[in-house]
Design a protein around this motif. Structure first.
Motif, PDB file in Angstrom:
ATOM      1  N   ILE A 101       3.916  -3.721  -2.499  1.00 49.64           N
ATOM      2  CA  ILE A 101       4.397  -2.317  -1.632  1.00 49.64           C
ATOM      3  C   ILE A 101       3.627  -2.410  -0.289  1.00 49.64           C
ATOM      4  O   ILE A 101       4.714  -1.864   0.361  1.00 49.64           O
ATOM      5  CB  ILE A 101       3.081  -1.498  -2.649  1.00 49.64           C
ATOM      6  CG1 ILE A 101       3.329  -1.158  -3.650  1.00 49.64           C
ATOM      7  CG2 ILE A 101       3.225   0.162  -1.792  1.00 49.64           C
ATOM      8  CD1 ILE A 101       2.169  -0.489  -4.280  1.00 49.64           C
ATOM      9  N   VAL A 102       3.152  -3.427   0.264  1.00 50.96           N
ATOM     10  CA  VAL A 102       3.181  -3.515   1.933  1.00 50.96           C
ATOM     11  C   VAL A 102       4.620  -3.558   2.401  1.00 50.96           C
ATOM     12  O   VAL A 102       4.606  -3.157   3.421  1.00 50.96           O
ATOM     13  CB  VAL A 102       1.722  -3.989   2.185  1.00 50.96           C
ATOM     14  CG1 VAL A 102       1.297  -3.827   3.506  1.00 50.96           C
ATOM     15  CG2 VAL A 102       0.370  -2.874   1.763  1.00 50.96           C
ATOM     16  N   PHE A 174       0.725   3.396   1.298  1.00 49.28           N
ATOM     17  CA  PHE A 174       0.059   2.535   0.524  1.00 49.28           C
ATOM     18  C   PHE A 174      -0.656   3.536  -0.848  1.00 49.28           C
ATOM     19  O   PHE A 174      -0.716   3.343  -1.818  1.00 49.28           O
ATOM     20  CB  PHE A 174      -0.871   1.372   1.062  1.00 49.28           C
ATOM     21  CG  PHE A 174      -1.247   0.208  -0.351  1.00 49.28           C
ATOM     22  CD1 PHE A 174      -0.556  -0.510  -1.044  1.00 49.28           C
ATOM     23  CD2 PHE A 174      -2.607   0.886   0.022  1.00 49.28           C
ATOM     24  CE1 PHE A 174      -1.573  -0.593  -2.506  1.00 49.28           C
ATOM     25  CE2 PHE A 174      -3.385  -0.069  -1.830  1.00 49.28           C
ATOM     26  CZ  PHE A 174      -2.902  -0.589  -2.067  1.00 49.28           C
ATOM     27  N   ASP A 175      -1.013   4.140   0.113  1.00 50.81           N
ATOM     28  CA  ASP A 175      -1.838   4.802  -0.540  1.00 50.81           C
ATOM     29  C   ASP A 175      -1.546   5.901  -1.482  1.00 50.81           C
ATOM     30  O   ASP A 175      -1.928   6.660  -2.716  1.00 50.81           O
ATOM     31  CB  ASP A 175      -3.235   5.821   0.703  1.00 50.81           C
ATOM     32  CG  ASP A 175      -4.220   4.552   1.207  1.00 50.81           C
ATOM     33  OD1 ASP A 175      -4.462   3.332   0.029  1.00 50.81           O
ATOM     34  OD2 ASP A 175      -4.622   4.877   2.318  1.00 50.81           O
ATOM     35  N   ILE A 176      -0.861   6.811  -1.236  1.00 47.90           N
ATOM     36  CA  ILE A 176       0.158   7.677  -1.652  1.00 47.90           C
ATOM     37  C   ILE A 176       1.037   6.964  -2.918  1.00 47.90           C
ATOM     38  O   ILE A 176       0.870   7.298  -4.013  1.00 47.90           O
ATOM     39  CB  ILE A 176       1.128   8.471  -0.438  1.00 47.90           C
ATOM     40  CG1 ILE A 176       0.846   9.163   0.592  1.00 47.90           C
ATOM     41  CG2 ILE A 176       2.247   9.280  -1.948  1.00 47.90           C
ATOM     42  CD1 ILE A 176       1.365   9.967   1.145  1.00 47.90           C
ATOM     43  N   SER A 177       1.211   5.456  -2.213  1.00 43.06           N
ATOM     44  CA  SER A 177       1.638   5.597  -4.090  1.00 43.06           C
ATOM     45  C   SER A 177       0.924   5.290  -4.770  1.00 43.06           C
ATOM     46  O   SER A 177       0.868   5.300  -5.784  1.00 43.06           O
ATOM     47  CB  SER A 177       2.672   3.358  -3.840  1.00 43.06           C
ATOM     48  OG  SER A 177       3.842   4.282  -1.876  1.00 43.06           O
ATOM     49  N   PHE A 220       5.461  -1.412  -8.890  1.00 41.17           N
ATOM     50  CA  PHE A 220       5.785  -0.341  -9.296  1.00 41.17           C
ATOM     51  C   PHE A 220       5.682   0.074 -11.032  1.00 41.17           C
ATOM     52  O   PHE A 220       6.179   0.551 -11.653  1.00 41.17           O
ATOM     53  CB  PHE A 220       7.249   0.131  -9.287  1.00 41.17           C
ATOM     54  CG  PHE A 220       7.274   0.346  -7.100  1.00 41.17           C
ATOM     55  CD1 PHE A 220       6.264   0.819  -5.956  1.00 41.17           C
ATOM     56  CD2 PHE A 220       7.140  -1.110  -6.802  1.00 41.17           C
ATOM     57  CE1 PHE A 220       6.184   0.981  -5.080  1.00 41.17           C
ATOM     58  CE2 PHE A 220       7.570  -1.146  -5.444  1.00 41.17           C
ATOM     59  CZ  PHE A 220       6.754  -0.247  -4.181  1.00 41.17           C
ATOM     60  N   ASP A 221       4.920  -0.579 -11.722  1.00 46.00           N
ATOM     61  CA  ASP A 221       4.932  -1.424 -12.806  1.00 46.00           C
ATOM     62  C   ASP A 221       4.757  -0.331 -13.564  1.00 46.00           C
ATOM     63  O   ASP A 221       4.949  -0.431 -15.016  1.00 46.00           O
ATOM     64  CB  ASP A 221       5.074  -2.383 -13.270  1.00 46.00           C
ATOM     65  CG  ASP A 221       5.651  -3.609 -12.858  1.00 46.00           C
ATOM     66  OD1 ASP A 221       6.715  -4.086 -13.802  1.00 46.00           O
ATOM     67  OD2 ASP A 221       5.896  -3.703 -11.929  1.00 46.00           O
TER      68      ASP A 221
END
Length: 519
Positions: A101-102, A174-177, A220-221
């Motif tokens: 993600i990062v 990253f935190d929102i995701s 994102f799985d």
């Protein structure tokens, strides 16, 4: 009670883990021991199995966030006088906190504000390997990243106010995701608990899985696992259209939820319920097309990037093909490849092996003495895909967790597999760290990583063997104890067999206790 209704069983029908699972019985000792034989079950006003499992999942997800937090740290660069992401000294591998993600925030040009699939860029610009790039993820996953990037950038814009905490956009992204991905896993836990019928506490294994602590935020799985589990729940509740919509949405995020249509088809053929399957399959296909069509129509090259890059990928480190290559020196099916050259033979072999495994699962489904459960066949199909595919990214193991818990709810083997699979992350990160004392690289040789992959594969194969054994010996199936057929079966639950490959074993599963199901 209507068959297929996973909510209609009374609390007194519940399987009590401390009575049936030695692991749960031992773990209950600090909390007063096993549940009493005359205890009232299901009467607590607040602590229902669902709420307990969701709370356990929140705790595990929080642990998962902390395992990645080291890769979202910031530092003030005295040279450039700006705040930067602290990935110095190989932090992602040394701290084992790496998350796709990062780096994807900048690698997919989300930080530039462009719309994915329309935005293009040149990788390796000025070099012989220069090539055009687009967003490389399926449509829903790509849009998920884009929306989160916009939210992060909006947060930064609002953070001029003194009461709003601020940070680097990539950290906020990253935190929102992670927040949405955590909600998706909570939805997965909820759906599994509902599918488990009289065994709701099995969902605790999904909630506390070590794989969640390690990989919930690696990629994102969890979006796909939520759609797949919810789709099976809709099928269990005899809502084929909703099931198709959810599986189609899941397929637009990751392709694997669409694989579940295969086991459903075979079981519907055996019970001659194909018309119901057709409704689900057509709805799933229509949903997938409806989600993908606007992007395909407007940005065809960008939409095709996911398929193009997957065709170009070689054997990933976690694949069995790479393991064989590393241990034997084998050059692979295609030998040395040039830049942007597709490993066509490897692609064909992995596809044919998967098709062969699906044919084997089909035979088992039609030959077994009693129609198998949906979760059992689904687990076999997804496990076969991972074992034969050229790519087994570490977070893909999350796909198996809900299906394994529903297919073979034996706590000790499942937790052993999950722990082994999660621990593959350690030699993987140490391998990427490198081994060179002169440069301060104190990682592990590749053999450690490859050995861990082999062990993981063997354990998954062992679970597949156990599932097949229980399919052919249904009296051993813990879910079918007490005369249950298939809590997730929907229209298949309790339906008589209409077509099998072994007519001498054809019999109806309606109302038969588990000890009569064994041939």
């Amino acid at each position: 009670m209507a068959r297929g209704d996973t909510d209609s069983r009374s609390a007194t029908d519940r399987v009590v883990p401390t009575w049936t699972e030695p692991l749960a019985a031992g773990g209950s000792t600090p909390f007063g021991g096993r549940l009493g034989r005359h205890a009232v079950i299901g009467r607590h006003w607040f602590w229902t199995p669902l709420r307990v499992c969701l709370l356990l999942a929140v705790a595990t997800l929080a642990l998962g966030w902390f395992t990645k937090a080291a890769c979202a740290q910031q530092f003030f660069n005295e040279d450039s006088k700006v705040l930067e992401l602290d990935w110095r000294s190989n932090r992602p591998f040394a701290a084992m906190c790496y998350s796709d993600i990062v780096p994807l925030y900048s690698a997919e040009r989300l930080d530039k504000g462009g719309f994915p699939y329309r935005t293009l860029w040149i990788d390796d610009e000025g070099k012989p390997t220069a090539h055009v790039r687009y967003m490389e993820y399926p449509v829903l996953t790509g849009l998920f990243q884009w929306v989160n990037a916009k939210l992060a950038q909006g947060w930064v814009a609002l953070a001029d106010s003194p009461w709003v905490p601020n940070g680097l956009p990539v950290v906020i992204y990253f935190d929102i995701s992670a927040f949405w991905l955590a909600l998706a896993w909570l939805a997965t836990v909820w759906a599994v608990l509902k599918l488990a019928g009289r065994r709701p506490w099995d969902a605790a294994l999904v909630a506390v899985s070590p794989l969640v602590a390690v990989h919930a935020f690696t990629n994102f799985d969890t979006l796909a696992t939520a759609c797949a589990a919810a789709g099976l729940l809709a099928w269990a509740r005899r809502r084929p259209v909703l099931a198709g919509v959810l599986l189609g949405i899941g397929g637009a995020a990751k392709l694997y939820p669409l694989f579940l249509l295969g086991p459903l088809l075979v079981l519907c053929v055996r019970a001659r319920k194909v018309s119901v399957w057709q409704t689900t399959a057509l709805t799933a296909g229509f949903t997938w097309v409806a989600v993908n069509f606007p992007i395909w129509y407007a940005y065809r090259d960008g939409w095709w990037e996911f398929f193009r890059r997957n065709a170009l990928r070689g054997a990933d480190p976690d694949s069995i093909y790479n393991v064989i290559s590393q241990f034997t020196g084998w050059a692979g099916f295609d030998g040395p490849l040039g830049f942007q050259q597709s490993p066509s033979v490897l692609n064909a072999v992995s596809a044919l092996l998967f098709v062969a495994c699906c044919a084997g699962v089909t035979f088992i489904a039609l030959h077994a003495p009693v129609r198998p459960r949906i979760a059992s066949l689904s687990f076999l199909v997804v496990a076969a895909f991972l074992l034969t595919n050229k790519v087994w990214s570490p977070q893909y193991s999350l796909w198996l967790v809900p299906l394994a818990v529903l297919a073979v709810p034996r706590w000790k083997p499942l937790l052993a597999w999950m722990a082994i699979d999660a621990l593959v992350w350690v030699p993987r990160m140490m391998f990427y760290l490198g081994v060179d004392p002169n440069e301060g690289k104190k990682g592990l040789p590749v053999e450690w990583f490859m050995s861990a992959v082999v062990l993981r594969d063997l354990v998954v194969i062992g679970l597949c063997v156990l599932v097949v054994y229980e399919i052919y010996h249904p009296a051993r199936d813990l879910v079918r104890a007490g005369g249950v057929d298939d809590p997730a079966g929907g229209v298949l639950d309790g339906a008589p067999d209409r077509f099998t490959l072994n007519m001498t074993r054809r019999r109806s599963a309606v109302g038969q206790p588990a000890d009569e199901l064994q041939s």
